[in-house]
Design a protein around this motif. Structure first.
Motif, PDB file in Angstrom:
ATOM      1  N   ARG A 143       0.840  -1.183   0.000  1.00  0.00           N
ATOM      2  CA  ARG A 143       0.000   0.000   0.000  1.00  0.00           C
ATOM      3  C   ARG A 143       0.886   1.247   0.000  1.00  0.00           C
ATOM      4  NH1 ARG A 143      -4.753  -1.145   4.523  1.00  0.00           N
ATOM      5  NH2 ARG A 143      -5.634  -3.024   3.571  1.00  0.00           N
ATOM      6  N   THR A 144       0.420   2.272  -0.683  1.00  0.00           N
ATOM      7  CA  THR A 144       1.130   3.543  -0.701  1.00  0.00           C
ATOM      8  C   THR A 144       0.375   4.550   0.160  1.00  0.00           C
ATOM      9  OG1 THR A 144       2.036   3.188  -2.913  1.00  0.00           O
ATOM     10  CG2 THR A 144       1.915   5.449  -2.136  1.00  0.00           C
ATOM     11  N   ALA A 145       1.052   5.138   1.141  1.00  0.00           N
ATOM     12  CA  ALA A 145       0.426   6.122   2.023  1.00  0.00           C
ATOM     13  C   ALA A 145       0.184   7.422   1.260  1.00  0.00           C
ATOM     14  CB  ALA A 145       1.303   6.370   3.239  1.00  0.00           C
ATOM     15  N   ILE A 146      -0.962   8.056   1.534  1.00  0.00           N
ATOM     16  CA  ILE A 146      -1.323   9.306   0.865  1.00  0.00           C
ATOM     17  C   ILE A 146      -1.370  10.463   1.851  1.00  0.00           C
ATOM     18  CG2 ILE A 146      -3.106  10.514  -0.447  1.00  0.00           C
ATOM     19  CD1 ILE A 146      -3.970   7.810  -1.565  1.00  0.00           C
ATOM     20  N   ILE A 147      -2.190  10.334   2.883  1.00  0.00           N
ATOM     21  CA  ILE A 147      -2.385  11.438   3.816  1.00  0.00           C
ATOM     22  C   ILE A 147      -2.804  10.887   5.177  1.00  0.00           C
ATOM     23  CG2 ILE A 147      -4.812  11.783   3.197  1.00  0.00           C
ATOM     24  CD1 ILE A 147      -4.321  14.807   3.471  1.00  0.00           C
ATOM     25  N   LYS A 148      -2.376  11.581   6.243  1.00  0.00           N
ATOM     26  CA  LYS A 148      -2.669  11.162   7.612  1.00  0.00           C
ATOM     27  C   LYS A 148      -3.213  12.349   8.397  1.00  0.00           C
ATOM     28  CE  LYS A 148      -0.420   9.178  11.721  1.00  0.00           C
ATOM     29  NZ  LYS A 148       0.863   8.663  12.268  1.00  0.00           N
ATOM     30  N   THR A 194      -0.507  15.191   7.579  1.00  0.00           N
ATOM     31  CA  THR A 194       0.788  14.790   7.024  1.00  0.00           C
ATOM     32  C   THR A 194       0.567  14.172   5.654  1.00  0.00           C
ATOM     33  OG1 THR A 194       1.602  14.296   9.257  1.00  0.00           O
ATOM     34  CG2 THR A 194       2.867  13.424   7.404  1.00  0.00           C
ATOM     35  N   HIS A 195       1.308  14.655   4.642  1.00  0.00           N
ATOM     36  CA  HIS A 195       1.213  14.129   3.289  1.00  0.00           C
ATOM     37  C   HIS A 195       2.388  13.182   3.019  1.00  0.00           C
ATOM     38  CE1 HIS A 195      -1.252  17.795   3.009  1.00  0.00           C
ATOM     39  NE2 HIS A 195      -1.915  17.152   2.058  1.00  0.00           N
ATOM     40  N   TYR A 196       2.147  12.237   2.129  1.00  0.00           N
ATOM     41  CA  TYR A 196       3.168  11.266   1.772  1.00  0.00           C
ATOM     42  C   TYR A 196       3.243  11.128   0.244  1.00  0.00           C
ATOM     43  CZ  TYR A 196       2.557   9.840   6.668  1.00  0.00           C
ATOM     44  OH  TYR A 196       2.465   9.825   8.036  1.00  0.00           O
ATOM     45  N   ASN A 197       4.420  10.706  -0.220  1.00  0.00           N
ATOM     46  CA  ASN A 197       4.617  10.307  -1.621  1.00  0.00           C
ATOM     47  C   ASN A 197       4.132  11.362  -2.620  1.00  0.00           C
ATOM     48  OD1 ASN A 197       5.668   7.547  -1.121  1.00  0.00           O
ATOM     49  ND2 ASN A 197       3.640   7.225  -0.246  1.00  0.00           N
TER      50      ASN A 197
END
Length: 211
Positions: free
Chosen positions: A61-66, A73-76
């Motif tokens: 899975r690819t993390a997007i946002i938390k 927090t944004h990712y990738n």
């Protein structure tokens, strides 16, 4: 052993495909703003944080946002294209064919609580692509070979695996019982026989003396 592992992986993929085929899916056009609702919030409103992922494979899975305690927090490289709306709804800006796929909204519970997650698919109905090319659907990507596998066969497979384990346990217990029984005979010097009912009966007991 590897046959069992392969079968379990096949069952996992089949169950995942069953989930994907029955899940909600949204159609989008290129450069649209898409809102993906987090259905997990319908199950609970108490969680430590929320997290959105995109499924790449059945194990990745690819993390997007938390979202945790008001902090985002944004990712990738989703900084400029992803945001959160009401009830943890994922908003994607300027979507394109790369955004097509399955998304997961994950709600992390407090310690000792139950985590929740929901799946939603994003497909494209219109985009700037060649007329000879059609973007794959969610089930085409994740379920190419198991679409005809029935649930009844999956249940039969689990039953056979359980039955095999029971048989192996019985054989193991029987072998251990015979080994332990022979060790006892060697230590005590006992001779055994069986009566008409098949029960073990001690006939005589011999004591070994050391010379």
């Amino acid at each position: 052993m590897w046959q069992l592992m392969a079968f379990l992986l096949f069952i996992t993929a089949t169950l995942l495909c069953g989930i994907l085929k029955g899940m909600e899916s949204i159609e989008g056009n290129c450069n649209d703003v898409i809102r993906l609702p987090c259905r997990a919030t319908d199950l609970t409103n108490k969680y430590r944080y929320s997290m959105w992922y995109k499924i790449i494979t059945d194990k990745k899975r690819t993390a997007i946002i938390k979202h945790k305690s008001g902090d985002i927090t944004h990712y990738n490289n989703y900084n400029n294209s992803a945001s959160l709306g009401e009830k943890e709804t994922l908003e994607l800006q300027r979507i394109n064919l790369n955004h097509s796929g399955v998304y997961v909204c994950y709600l992390a519970a407090d310690i000792g609580g139950q985590n929740f997650e929901s799946f939603i698919g994003l497909n494209f109905s219109e985009c700037m692509y060649s007329s000879t090319f059609q973007p794959p659907t969610v089930t085409d990507v994740f379920c190419p070979a198991v679409s005809e596998f029935s649930v009844s066969w999956a249940l039969l497979g689990f039953f056979l695996i359980g039955l095999t384990k029971i048989i192996l346990c019985i054989i193991t217990v029987g072998v251990c019982d015979r080994v332990i029984f022979r060790r006892i005979l060697r230590k005590t010097g006992s001779k055994w026989s069986r009566d008409k009912k098949g029960n073990k009966v001690e006939m005589e007991k011999m004591r070994f003396t050391r010379s």
